[in-house]
Design an enzyme around this catalytic site. Structure first.
Site, PDB file in Angstrom:
ATOM      1  N   SER A 170       8.241 -11.820  -0.986  1.00 30.39           N
ATOM      2  CA  SER A 170       7.654 -10.503  -1.201  1.00 30.39           C
ATOM      3  C   SER A 170       8.510  -9.636  -2.108  1.00 30.39           C
ATOM      4  O   SER A 170       9.740  -9.647  -2.019  1.00 30.39           O
ATOM      5  CB  SER A 170       7.458  -9.786   0.137  1.00 30.39           C
ATOM      6  OG  SER A 170       6.777  -8.558  -0.064  1.00 30.39           O
TER       7      SER A 170
ATOM      8  N   ASN B 257      13.007 -13.893   2.194  1.00 32.20           N
ATOM      9  CA  ASN B 257      13.346 -12.471   2.235  1.00 32.20           C
ATOM     10  C   ASN B 257      14.147 -12.105   3.480  1.00 32.20           C
ATOM     11  O   ASN B 257      14.971 -11.190   3.462  1.00 32.20           O
ATOM     12  CB  ASN B 257      12.088 -11.593   2.213  1.00 32.20           C
ATOM     13  CG  ASN B 257      11.382 -11.594   0.878  1.00 32.20           C
ATOM     14  OD1 ASN B 257      10.475 -12.391   0.677  1.00 32.20           O
ATOM     15  ND2 ASN B 257      11.773 -10.730  -0.039  1.00 32.20           N
TER      16      ASN B 257
ATOM     17  N   ASP C  68      -3.835  -0.722   6.305  1.00 29.92           N
ATOM     18  CA  ASP C  68      -2.925  -1.520   5.481  1.00 29.92           C
ATOM     19  C   ASP C  68      -3.525  -2.869   5.119  1.00 29.92           C
ATOM     20  O   ASP C  68      -3.462  -3.304   3.960  1.00 29.92           O
ATOM     21  CB  ASP C  68      -1.590  -1.727   6.206  1.00 29.92           C
ATOM     22  CG  ASP C  68      -0.763  -0.459   6.289  1.00 29.92           C
ATOM     23  OD1 ASP C  68      -1.310   0.631   6.043  1.00 29.92           O
ATOM     24  OD2 ASP C  68       0.436  -0.556   6.605  1.00 29.92           O
TER      25      ASP C  68
ATOM     26  N   SER D 249       4.166  -4.041   3.989  1.00 23.47           N
ATOM     27  CA  SER D 249       4.678  -5.402   3.780  1.00 23.47           C
ATOM     28  C   SER D 249       4.138  -6.375   4.826  1.00 23.47           C
ATOM     29  O   SER D 249       3.797  -7.516   4.501  1.00 23.47           O
ATOM     30  CB  SER D 249       6.211  -5.412   3.794  1.00 23.47           C
ATOM     31  OG  SER D 249       6.722  -4.930   5.029  1.00 23.47           O
ATOM     32  N   SER D 250       4.029  -5.951   6.074  1.00 21.29           N
ATOM     33  CA  SER D 250       3.519  -6.857   7.108  1.00 21.29           C
ATOM     34  C   SER D 250       2.045  -7.151   6.899  1.00 21.29           C
ATOM     35  O   SER D 250       1.578  -8.270   7.137  1.00 21.29           O
ATOM     36  CB  SER D 250       3.757  -6.274   8.509  1.00 21.29           C
ATOM     37  OG  SER D 250       2.961  -5.119   8.723  1.00 21.29           O
TER      38      SER D 250
ATOM     39  N   GLY E 136       9.879  -2.682   6.347  1.00 19.08           N
ATOM     40  CA  GLY E 136      10.183  -1.499   7.140  1.00 19.08           C
ATOM     41  C   GLY E 136      10.203  -0.203   6.372  1.00 19.08           C
ATOM     42  O   GLY E 136      10.770   0.784   6.837  1.00 19.08           O
ATOM     43  N   ALA E 137       9.569  -0.166   5.202  1.00 16.44           N
ATOM     44  CA  ALA E 137       9.587   1.044   4.371  1.00 16.44           C
ATOM     45  C   ALA E 137       8.244   1.765   4.367  1.00 16.44           C
ATOM     46  O   ALA E 137       8.048   2.702   3.607  1.00 16.44           O
ATOM     47  CB  ALA E 137       9.993   0.690   2.937  1.00 16.44           C
ATOM     48  N   GLY E 138       7.294   1.308   5.184  1.00 16.56           N
ATOM     49  CA  GLY E 138       5.986   1.938   5.230  1.00 16.56           C
ATOM     50  C   GLY E 138       5.100   1.609   4.052  1.00 16.56           C
ATOM     51  O   GLY E 138       4.176   2.366   3.735  1.00 16.56           O
TER      52      GLY E 138
ATOM     53  N   GLU F 121      -1.861  -8.210  12.149  1.00 16.29           N
ATOM     54  CA  GLU F 121      -1.310  -6.863  12.262  1.00 16.29           C
ATOM     55  C   GLU F 121      -1.247  -6.399  13.722  1.00 16.29           C
ATOM     56  O   GLU F 121      -0.316  -5.690  14.123  1.00 16.29           O
ATOM     57  CB  GLU F 121      -2.141  -5.879  11.436  1.00 16.29           C
ATOM     58  CG  GLU F 121      -1.856  -5.921   9.950  1.00 16.29           C
ATOM     59  CD  GLU F 121      -0.548  -5.227   9.626  1.00 16.29           C
ATOM     60  OE1 GLU F 121      -0.538  -4.019   9.355  1.00 16.29           O
ATOM     61  OE2 GLU F 121       0.485  -5.910   9.670  1.00 16.29           O
TER      62      GLU F 121
ATOM     63  N   LYS G 176       0.839  -1.201   0.000  1.00 18.82           N
ATOM     64  CA  LYS G 176       0.000   0.000   0.000  1.00 18.82           C
ATOM     65  C   LYS G 176       0.871   1.247   0.000  1.00 18.82           C
ATOM     66  O   LYS G 176       2.013   1.242   0.449  1.00 18.82           O
ATOM     67  CB  LYS G 176      -0.950   0.013   1.203  1.00 18.82           C
ATOM     68  CG  LYS G 176      -0.336   0.427   2.541  1.00 18.82           C
ATOM     69  CD  LYS G 176      -0.522   1.905   2.818  1.00 18.82           C
ATOM     70  CE  LYS G 176       0.027   2.366   4.150  1.00 18.82           C
ATOM     71  NZ  LYS G 176       1.396   2.085   4.475  1.00 18.82           N
TER      72      LYS G 176
END
Length: 394
Positions: free
Chosen positions: A135, A55, A201, A145-146, A140-142, A190, A13
């Site tokens: 993935s 990953n 997300d 991914s989680s 951790g890039a916003g 989440e 997203k």
């Protein structure tokens, strides 16, 4: 086990407009990002439960009988999601050796998987499965991914448990009721990973397209155009918590000024939504793109006023503008990622030159799109060969 094998995927997203303003009661627009997380579930006869996460260089296996002992009490199949089972979370944390400590990426992914797996398979024998996940999204890039991971886990395990139709029993996407169940279980994942997530997300990962978020209410928009973008990761680390606090401090210091800025950002989100909806029901024109580009520029200036810009993001905007392209940060800011709008007629040579310019700045950059589908089931033939090879390698 209702299925012996299935492959699912879910998108990442991006926030198109409304970052930070949404914390203060304004509209935000979140869009699906066509960088996806893929999951393959395979039933086995090994009496083992395994998860493969290449990953993050993780491969873990447990005896199914060992995991069965972790259930706090006998429970039937969980086709309805209740609140997070704190006792099960506690037992799982103790089981993986992080009872009191902070969780790293591997621990968070492991906890989310074990929680959903154990919760969904009732009081009977736990099935032997291998889950393999790959993935395209940086962690951790916003970029959600989680959430994409949690959506994939929920979809595959709900299929395997029989709570939603198995892939071979339908040719279209799941129905609304099935998607709501997937979303609810993904939100549980989440919560384990983030503690108190907004739900945006995982909703984007489930429904795809674009979502309108206002005061805790998430509304999927049924039709949005697919837009070409460049996604750039400046690789500058940032803390969302610190940046949110910075904006709050600035609002307290300059309430009259920042209230007007937040109202303007709200207007940007609403105007963008209106333009995108117009683009789905009438011929798309250059004027539509002119407006979208102006909104991007205005919003980026507002985000700088809020104090969440960064020299790396300024570089992104300057480099892309030199090619006639318009960019803004996406997410918390302070570094992190930015998006650049591409017109349908933007020449591939311009795109490749821009990507190279950004890589020369030591940024990561991809051409992708926003507004695509949410969670999907795949046949092996529909998955890119390199990704399928990774999923099959365990």
């Amino acid at each position: 086990m209702q299925v012996r094998e299935c492959i699912v995927s879910a998108p990442g997203k991006a926030i198109l407009h409304g970052e930070h303003a949404v914390v203060h009661g304004k509209v935000a627009l979140a869009v699906s990002l066509n960088l996806r997380t893929y999951l393959k579930l395979t039933a086995t006869n090994s009496r083992k439960v395994c998860i493969n996460l290449p990953n993050i260089d993780t491969f873990l296996c447990w005896d199914a009988s060992e995991l069965k002992q972790l259930r706090p009490y006998s429970r039937g199949k969980q086709e309805e999601v209740k609140r997070l089972d704190a006792e099960l979370v506690k037992r799982l944390r103790e089981f993986i050796g992080v009872a009191n400590g902070n969780l790293d990426t591997t621990n968070m992914a492991t906890l989310a998987f074990l929680y959903i797996y154990i919760s969904l398979f009732g009081s009977g024998e736990l099935p032997s499965v291998t889950i393999s996940v790959w993935s395209e999204l940086p962690t951790g890039a916003g970029l959600g991914s989680s959430a994409a991971y949690s959506v994939c886990l929920a979809a595959a395990l709900l299929c395997a448990s029989g709570a939603i139709p198995a892939p071979l029993k339908h040719t279209a996407r799941w129905c609304q009721e099935d998607l709501e169940l997937i979303n609810s279980w993904a939100f549980q994942g989440e919560m384990i990973i983030h503690g108190n997530p907004s739900g945006v997300d995982n909703a984007v990962g489930t429904w795809g397209g674009m979502l309108r978020f206002l005061a805790g209410r998430i509304i999927p928009l049924s039709r949005v155009p697919l837009l070409r973008i460049l996604l750039t990761n400046t690789k500058v680390p940032r803390s969302t918590k610190v940046l949110v606090a910075r904006v709050k401090d600035k609002i307290n210091k300059f309430p009259t000024i920042l209230t007007s800025v937040l109202d303007s950002v709200d207007g940007i989100s609403c105007t963008c939504e209106k333009v995108l909806l117009e683009m789905t029901c009438e011929p798309i024109t250059g004027e539509h793109y002119n407006v979208l580009e102006e909104l991007i520029d205005i919003n980026q200036h507002h985000l700088n006023v809020m104090g969440v810009g960064h020299p790396a993001l300024d570089t992104l905007c300057r480099v892309t503008l030199a090619r006639g392209l318009h960019s803004k940060l996406t997410g918390a800011g302070g570094g992190g990622c930015g998006i650049t709008l591409l017109r349908p007629e933007t020449d591939s040579a311009v795109v490749q030159s821009t990507i190279q310019d950004l890589k020369d700045c030591d940024f990561d950059c991809w051409e992708t799109s926003i507004g695509g589908p949410g969670v999907q089931v795949h046949s092996p033939l529909s998955v890119k060969e390199d990704i399928l090879g990774i999923l099959n390698h365990y």
